[in-house]
Structure formats: C-alpha cells, structure tokens
Scaffold this motif. Structure first.
Motif, short mmCIF file in Angstrom:
data_model
loop_
_atom_site.label_atom_id
_atom_site.label_comp_id
_atom_site.label_asym_id
_atom_site.label_seq_id
_atom_site.Cartn_x
_atom_site.Cartn_y
_atom_site.Cartn_z
N TYR A 11 0.83 -1.22 0.00
CA TYR A 11 0.00 0.00 0.00
C TYR A 11 0.86 1.26 0.00
N PRO A 12 1.61 1.50 -1.10
CA PRO A 12 2.48 2.68 -1.13
C PRO A 12 1.71 4.00 -0.95
N THR A 37 8.95 4.56 -1.94
CA THR A 37 8.12 3.39 -1.65
C THR A 37 8.33 2.38 -2.76
N GLN A 39 6.60 -1.01 -4.33
CA GLN A 39 5.40 -1.85 -4.37
C GLN A 39 5.85 -3.32 -4.43
N ARG A 41 4.20 -5.91 -4.86
CA ARG A 41 3.54 -6.66 -5.93
C ARG A 41 4.32 -6.61 -7.25
N ASP A 42 5.12 -5.57 -7.44
CA ASP A 42 5.91 -5.47 -8.68
C ASP A 42 6.93 -6.60 -8.80
#
Ligand code: SAH
Length: 248
Positions: A11-12, A37, A39, A41-42
């Motif tokens: 949640y950046p 930040t 992520q 998920r990347d």
C-alpha cells in the motif's frame, strides 16, 4: 546528509501520509530525509501478480511469499547497501529509543511491511533482516508501524526539532520516563501548578524534575525502573543489590 528511507509495502499510497505534514513534512520538503516506496507486488512473477499463498500446515489467512519479498528486498538493498533492513512483525524485538537513535544516526533504513498472517519465515534465514515490533499489539499491517519508526527517527535528525535539548530530555533517553509538565493558567479548576516550578530556582526545579521522573518510572514502569537500577548499580558478579532478598 539525507536520511534515505525506503518502504516495501502493498500500500504505497499510505506514504508519506502523516509524515507529509508538520515537522517531518517540512524536513521531507527540505531534503533532510527522503522517502521511496517500493510496491511489493511489482516483484511477483505470475500473471496474477500473486504475493501470498495459503499457510503450510493449514489454518486461516494468507502468508507473504519468501521469493517475492526477497526480490523486493534485494531491489531496495542494491541502491542502499549500508542501510539496515527492518521487518515489522509482532514476533520481533520490541523497538527502543536507543535503537531509534542509532538508526537515525545512520544512512537510512529499509522498512518491510507485512500484511495478512505475516511473512514466510525462510525470508529471515535467507536475508539479513532485523525483525522489530512496536509492542504487544497486533496491527492489520506493517505500514502504521513503519510510519512510527520513521517519525521517531526523523525528529532526531539534525535541524528537524527547534531546540536541540528537546530531543535529549525526553522519556527513555536516560532510561526513565520524563517528569510531568504544566503550563498556564497557574490555577485551573482549583488545581495549582507545583510551587517549585514557579520558584525560579533552577537547581531546585531540576532536582524536583529528576525526583518526579524517578517516582513516576518506578510506579508506572517497574520494568524500566529495574533496568535503570541495574544499569546504575552495576553489581560485581555475585554481588547483591541492597533491596534484594537473599535466596531461601
Ligand atoms: N499473524 C501475525 C500477525 C500478522 S498482522 C502474528 O500473530 O504474529 C499483519 C502484519 O501487521 C504483520 O505482518 C506486521 O507487518 C504488522 N504488524 C502487526 N502487529 C505489529 C506489531 N506489533 N509491530 C510491528 N508490526 C506489526
């Protein structure tokens, strides 16, 4: 020198959040500290960008995958080889002001925020990561804990706080809680400010504050008080402190 922070999170958008205002916000705008930040998920490798999976052995919730997190950690580490990596977890070592002070005097920090049930434990065996806890509470995610770590570090950076002494007189800096404060009006709802604080006698005020600090620490935080006594007395090995009972 800029204190460089990196936060690894799902949640950046939660950052800088409250750190974008007041003292921390001004220090960010002035370049006293920086924030990136990442992520998490990347760093997923499948087409659904999966970061978690069901717990081995069964049970509720989901667990963050070690392979995805390690890739995110390696990415953050590559550009900050000397910054310590802290994972937010209730299983970690409780944070102390001493640890915050040492972080704040370093180049920056990489903060790893958990979600769901937390991290696949193998991550901590495979990478040099310090597991830290905010205390004996359970949050829904590591992000509020990361904000706390950063806030505590940022206020210690040179130039962030007005009076330099306000950083060193606080609770925990000398192993004790701070003494209580009062301000005008001198009488409020029939209660007056302790007379000594209005005496103008600086030595007496300092002695009163030290005494209050000790009394409050003993009553409110017996754990801190014990440690404080231990640090002060430093008994030789085998020696007893006066207030300890001999073994029966
Ligand atoms: N199943 C875990 C709790 C997971 S809470 C347990 O019982 O130990 C989800 C995430 O919130 C954690 O991965 C962690 O990143 C964060 N978190 C929760 N409580 C925390 C605390 N006291 N200190 C630091 N991080 C915390």
């Amino acid at each position: 020198m800029t204190f460089a922070a990196a936060v690894l999170t799902l949640y950046p958008e939660m950052f800088p959040g409250p750190l974008g205002v007041s003292l921390a916000g001004r220090a960010l705008a002035e370049g006293t500290w920086s924030l990136e930040t990442v992520q998490i998920r990347d760093f997923a490798t499948d087409k659904h960008r999966t970061v978690d999976d069901t717990p081995a052995g069964g049970g509720a919730g989901m667990v963050l995958r070690a392979d995805v997190l390690a890739a995110a950690v390696d990415h953050a580490r590559a550009s900050r080889p000397s910054a310590p990596i802290l994972a937010m977890t209730p299983r970690g070592t409780p944070l102390t002001q001493a640890r915050i002070r040492s972080l704040a005097s370093g180049p920056g920090v990489i903060l790893l925020c958990g979600r769901f049930e937390g991290f696949d434990e193998r991550l901590f065996a495979a990478r040099e990561i310090e597991e830290v806890s905010l205390g004996d509470v359970v949050l829904s995610g590591g992000e509020p804990a990361a904000l706390v770590v950063l806030d505590a570090c940022i206020r210690l950076l040179p130039g962030v706080m007005g009076a330099p002494s306000s950083g060193t007189e606080e609770s925990f800096e000398n192993g004790l809680l701070e003494y209580p404060h009062y301000t005008r009006p001198a009488t409020w709802e029939g209660r007056t400010i302790p007379q000594v604080l209005r005496s103008g006698d600086h030595a007496k005020i300092a002695a009163w504050r030290q005494r209050q600090s000790e009394i409050d620490t003993r009553l409110r935080r017996p754990d801190l008080w014990e440690r404080h006594l231990g640090a002060r007395v430093q008994p030789a090995s085998g020696a007893r402190r006066e207030n300890e009972e001999p073994d029966q």
